[in-house]
Design a protein around this motif. Structure first.
Motif, mmCIF file in Angstrom:
data_model
loop_
_atom_site.group_PDB
_atom_site.id
_atom_site.type_symbol
_atom_site.label_atom_id
_atom_site.label_comp_id
_atom_site.label_asym_id
_atom_site.label_seq_id
_atom_site.Cartn_x
_atom_site.Cartn_y
_atom_site.Cartn_z
ATOM 1 N N SER A 41 0.852 -1.179 0.000
ATOM 2 C CA SER A 41 0.000 0.000 0.000
ATOM 3 C C SER A 41 0.892 1.234 0.000
ATOM 4 O O SER A 41 2.094 1.141 0.239
ATOM 5 C CB SER A 41 -0.928 0.010 1.216
ATOM 6 O OG SER A 41 -0.168 0.045 2.414
ATOM 7 N N GLY A 42 0.280 2.383 -0.290
ATOM 8 C CA GLY A 42 0.990 3.647 -0.187
ATOM 9 C C GLY A 42 1.378 4.293 -1.496
ATOM 10 O O GLY A 42 1.949 5.388 -1.500
ATOM 11 N N LEU A 90 6.977 9.604 -0.927
ATOM 12 C CA LEU A 90 5.942 8.612 -0.638
ATOM 13 C C LEU A 90 6.545 7.555 0.272
ATOM 14 O O LEU A 90 7.752 7.305 0.205
ATOM 15 C CB LEU A 90 5.448 7.924 -1.915
ATOM 16 C CG LEU A 90 4.457 8.641 -2.817
ATOM 17 C CD1 LEU A 90 4.219 7.802 -4.075
ATOM 18 C CD2 LEU A 90 3.145 8.914 -2.107
ATOM 19 N N ARG A 91 5.709 6.912 1.067
ATOM 20 C CA ARG A 91 6.143 5.756 1.832
ATOM 21 C C ARG A 91 5.260 4.566 1.481
ATOM 22 O O ARG A 91 4.047 4.608 1.665
ATOM 23 C CB ARG A 91 6.094 6.000 3.343
ATOM 24 C CG ARG A 91 6.764 4.863 4.122
ATOM 25 C CD ARG A 91 6.744 5.076 5.607
ATOM 26 N NE ARG A 91 5.438 4.764 6.195
ATOM 27 C CZ ARG A 91 5.248 4.458 7.472
ATOM 28 N NH1 ARG A 91 6.281 4.412 8.297
ATOM 29 N NH2 ARG A 91 4.028 4.214 7.928
ATOM 30 N N LEU A 92 5.895 3.532 0.979
ATOM 31 C CA LEU A 92 5.200 2.286 0.677
ATOM 32 C C LEU A 92 5.295 1.347 1.870
ATOM 33 O O LEU A 92 6.307 1.332 2.575
ATOM 34 C CB LEU A 92 5.811 1.612 -0.549
ATOM 35 C CG LEU A 92 5.926 2.457 -1.816
ATOM 36 C CD1 LEU A 92 6.490 1.600 -2.951
ATOM 37 C CD2 LEU A 92 4.597 3.055 -2.195
ATOM 38 N N SER A 93 4.239 0.555 2.047
ATOM 39 C CA SER A 93 4.214 -0.450 3.105
ATOM 40 C C SER A 93 3.947 -1.814 2.490
ATOM 41 O O SER A 93 3.246 -1.921 1.481
ATOM 42 C CB SER A 93 3.127 -0.135 4.125
ATOM 43 O OG SER A 93 3.336 1.114 4.740
ATOM 44 N N TYR A 106 8.908 -1.394 4.827
ATOM 45 C CA TYR A 106 8.596 -0.069 4.301
ATOM 46 C C TYR A 106 9.624 0.342 3.256
ATOM 47 O O TYR A 106 10.770 -0.118 3.265
ATOM 48 C CB TYR A 106 8.617 0.976 5.425
ATOM 49 C CG TYR A 106 7.661 0.689 6.548
ATOM 50 C CD1 TYR A 106 8.093 0.061 7.716
ATOM 51 C CD2 TYR A 106 6.319 1.035 6.454
ATOM 52 C CE1 TYR A 106 7.226 -0.207 8.761
ATOM 53 C CE2 TYR A 106 5.435 0.766 7.487
ATOM 54 C CZ TYR A 106 5.895 0.148 8.632
ATOM 55 O OH TYR A 106 5.021 -0.120 9.654
#
Length: 111
Positions: A7-8, A18-21, A79
């Motif tokens: 997500s993210g 941006l930060r992806l998880s 992350y």
């Protein structure tokens, strides 16, 4: 069964962040290395960042110094913090460990 859920992703201006998880289930997360890949249109999927189970990280040259991979073993989550984003970072980003893949999340960097 093993699941990796990213997500993210989203649309961001050049220079933005941006930060992806990636949340994992079905594995003993702390025992697994985690990696982020990306695939841009018309290009092969490439590994961009990896974190070992003890927290050692490695990056490809094009993202080193801008992206940071991390993990929270209590949350079963990896992350990818992406700063100073460029249009050439536009791609679908995937979470991976061994033969397991997430579904991908789109990141678009555009003005």
């Amino acid at each position: 069964q093993v699941q990796l859920v990213e997500s993210g992703g989203g649309l961001v201006l050049p220079g933005g962040s941006l930060r992806l998880s990636c949340t994992a289930s079905g594995i003993v997360f702390r025992e697994f290395p985690m990696a982020w890949y990306r695939q841009a249109p018309g290009k092969q999927r490439e590994s961009i960042a990896v974190i070992s189970k003890d927290g050692t990280t490695n990056y490809i040259d094009s993202v080193r110094g801008r992206f940071t991979i991390s993990r929270d073993n209590d949350k079963n989550t990896a992350y990818l913090l992406m700063n100073s984003l460029k249009p050439e970072d536009t791609a679908v980003y995937y979470c991976n460990t061994f033969s397991y893949w997430g579904q991908g999340t789109q990141v678009t960097v555009s003005s």
